[in-house]
Design a protein around this motif. Sequence first.
Motif, mmCIF file in Angstrom:
data_model
loop_
_atom_site.group_PDB
_atom_site.id
_atom_site.type_symbol
_atom_site.label_atom_id
_atom_site.label_comp_id
_atom_site.label_asym_id
_atom_site.label_seq_id
_atom_site.Cartn_x
_atom_site.Cartn_y
_atom_site.Cartn_z
ATOM 1 N N ARG A 1 29.143 43.911 42.635
ATOM 2 C CA ARG A 1 29.164 43.368 41.276
ATOM 3 C C ARG A 1 30.025 44.253 40.383
ATOM 4 O O ARG A 1 29.907 45.477 40.403
ATOM 5 N N ILE A 2 30.878 43.633 39.594
ATOM 6 C CA ILE A 2 31.799 44.366 38.721
ATOM 7 C C ILE A 2 31.534 43.973 37.273
ATOM 8 O O ILE A 2 31.483 42.786 36.940
ATOM 9 N N HIS A 3 31.377 44.958 36.412
ATOM 10 C CA HIS A 3 31.185 44.725 34.981
ATOM 11 C C HIS A 3 32.498 45.006 34.250
ATOM 12 O O HIS A 3 33.194 45.979 34.544
ATOM 13 N N ALA A 4 32.820 44.165 33.303
ATOM 14 C CA ALA A 4 34.082 44.298 32.576
ATOM 15 C C ALA A 4 34.108 45.558 31.723
ATOM 16 O O ALA A 4 33.093 45.975 31.158
ATOM 17 N N ALA A 5 35.294 46.175 31.630
ATOM 18 C CA ALA A 5 35.531 47.314 30.739
ATOM 19 C C ALA A 5 36.721 46.966 29.859
ATOM 20 O O ALA A 5 37.742 46.498 30.362
ATOM 21 N N THR B 1 36.055 50.700 41.530
ATOM 22 C CA THR B 1 35.023 50.551 40.511
ATOM 23 C C THR B 1 35.641 50.464 39.120
ATOM 24 O O THR B 1 35.253 49.629 38.295
ATOM 25 N N VAL B 2 36.617 51.308 38.865
ATOM 26 C CA VAL B 2 37.223 51.404 37.542
ATOM 27 C C VAL B 2 38.287 50.339 37.315
ATOM 28 O O VAL B 2 38.270 49.607 36.323
ATOM 29 N N LEU B 3 39.222 50.231 38.249
ATOM 30 C CA LEU B 3 40.362 49.336 38.045
ATOM 31 C C LEU B 3 39.935 47.876 37.989
ATOM 32 O O LEU B 3 40.467 47.089 37.188
ATOM 33 N N LEU B 4 38.975 47.485 38.807
ATOM 34 C CA LEU B 4 38.524 46.100 38.774
ATOM 35 C C LEU B 4 37.770 45.805 37.485
ATOM 36 O O LEU B 4 37.832 44.683 36.958
ATOM 37 N N ALA B 5 37.068 46.805 36.968
ATOM 38 C CA ALA B 5 36.390 46.609 35.680
ATOM 39 C C ALA B 5 37.405 46.385 34.555
ATOM 40 O O ALA B 5 37.228 45.503 33.695
#
Length: 475
Positions: free
Chosen positions: A5-9, A59-63
């Motif tokens: 699961r990926i949360h938007a940043a 984790t970071v780039l997809l967010a």
Amino acid sequence: MQEVRIHAAPLERLELLLPPARVELLEKTAVHARAMLDGRAIWNLNSTAQGGGVAEMLTVLLAYGRGAGVDTRWLVLDGDPEFFAITKRLHNMLHGSSGDGGPLGPDQLAHYLQVSRANAAEAVPMVRSRDVVLLHDPQTAGLVAPLREAGAHVAWRCHIGSGMVTEETEAAWAYLRPLIEPADAFIFSRPSYVPAWLPPARVRIIAPSIDPFSTKNVHLEPFEVAAALQQAGLVDLPADGGSLAFGRRGGSTGTVRPHRDLLLGEAPLPAGARVVMQLSRWDRLKDMTGVLTGVADHLDRLPDDVHLLLAGPDVLGVADDPEGAAILQACRTLREALPEASRQRIHLCCLPMDDVDENAHLVNALQHHAEIVVQKSLAEGFGLTVTEPMWKGRPVVASAVGGIPDQIEDGVSGILLHDPADLGALSEALAKLFADPEQAATIGAAAHERVRDYFLGDRHLVQWVQLFDGVLEPG
């Protein structure tokens, strides 16, 4: 197969640190990406959701991709111990090492393909014919052809390499070549990692990056560092009322749990100890045993209050690395054989992996607490464990292997060891930095600027979109 699961940043958060020209480029790129990728998903497939630099970058780039309005998704393939032993062998051989010395013959290929087919059977129904798929490292090579046949645009990303042609690298590439050749594009961290038989027009060079706002890299005040390390039982520091809170990927807040078993069979490090630390996987190519031996054999060169901390993940929490337990045990055996006075200044730490956000916070606290960080790898694809402490202003002493010289300017933004096997050179570099705090501080400041200029996520995201431009057909 697991979907992460990926949360938007929001991109705006990243833009706070960037000069105006980079902000403008990032915003224009985001607008272009939304139009180009409308109706498509960007899938990333790798072998683990936690532990190691690939998982951390995804984790970071997809967010940020989600924050920019792009449909980004992440799948983790499934494999058994034999599959991961084979892929670890390939990993080591691409670095120019024989690894465990095991075979890469027809039986291993048959098993590798069997596991790949099982994963493809799950992935293909999820991926639509116009989607883009980024496959990461040798574990995913067997998925290139099935996904291409399903109509997806596929790029294979290799995060490792040696920069030299050896018997080991040639054998590994011979194994992988028929599996990856159908890909639309190939991505490497540096040009020297690219095998000569790949068509240059389909190759992209994209160096890794860090996110300065992630739990692992966000700035911590000294009282926050002290609270976390004291609560985790790592350093005998006064808590002084510092917060134990840390941010989670989904936007919620976690709290550091009390731990008493992270240091293997030891009491916490003394509050007044000046810490030299290497933090990485328990991997033979990270040479934790060499760091331990190099410091232990030359403790007389270092001030009496200097302690060495070797820290890595709980070996039970990294599914795709079967070597971890053996390397950790080798370090324990070496340490136990030391005289008592030396043993008291050398420490082994296994950080918890059951809560990846707490793990990231403890890594951050340790990197802030250490005076000098070491990365004496024998081989290295890039080295996020170099970039991270550089961002925190720490002087880093690291081997001049793989992508590390791309990060460190020797004597300016860090110290390079030109022969990783020269343990005397390691201790000499440490002794000079401890003897000259002003030089150490100057190097640490230059290291921070080096990362800001070259290794933050905006550059990485822009290069990804340029990649998608190249693999998608018009319209």
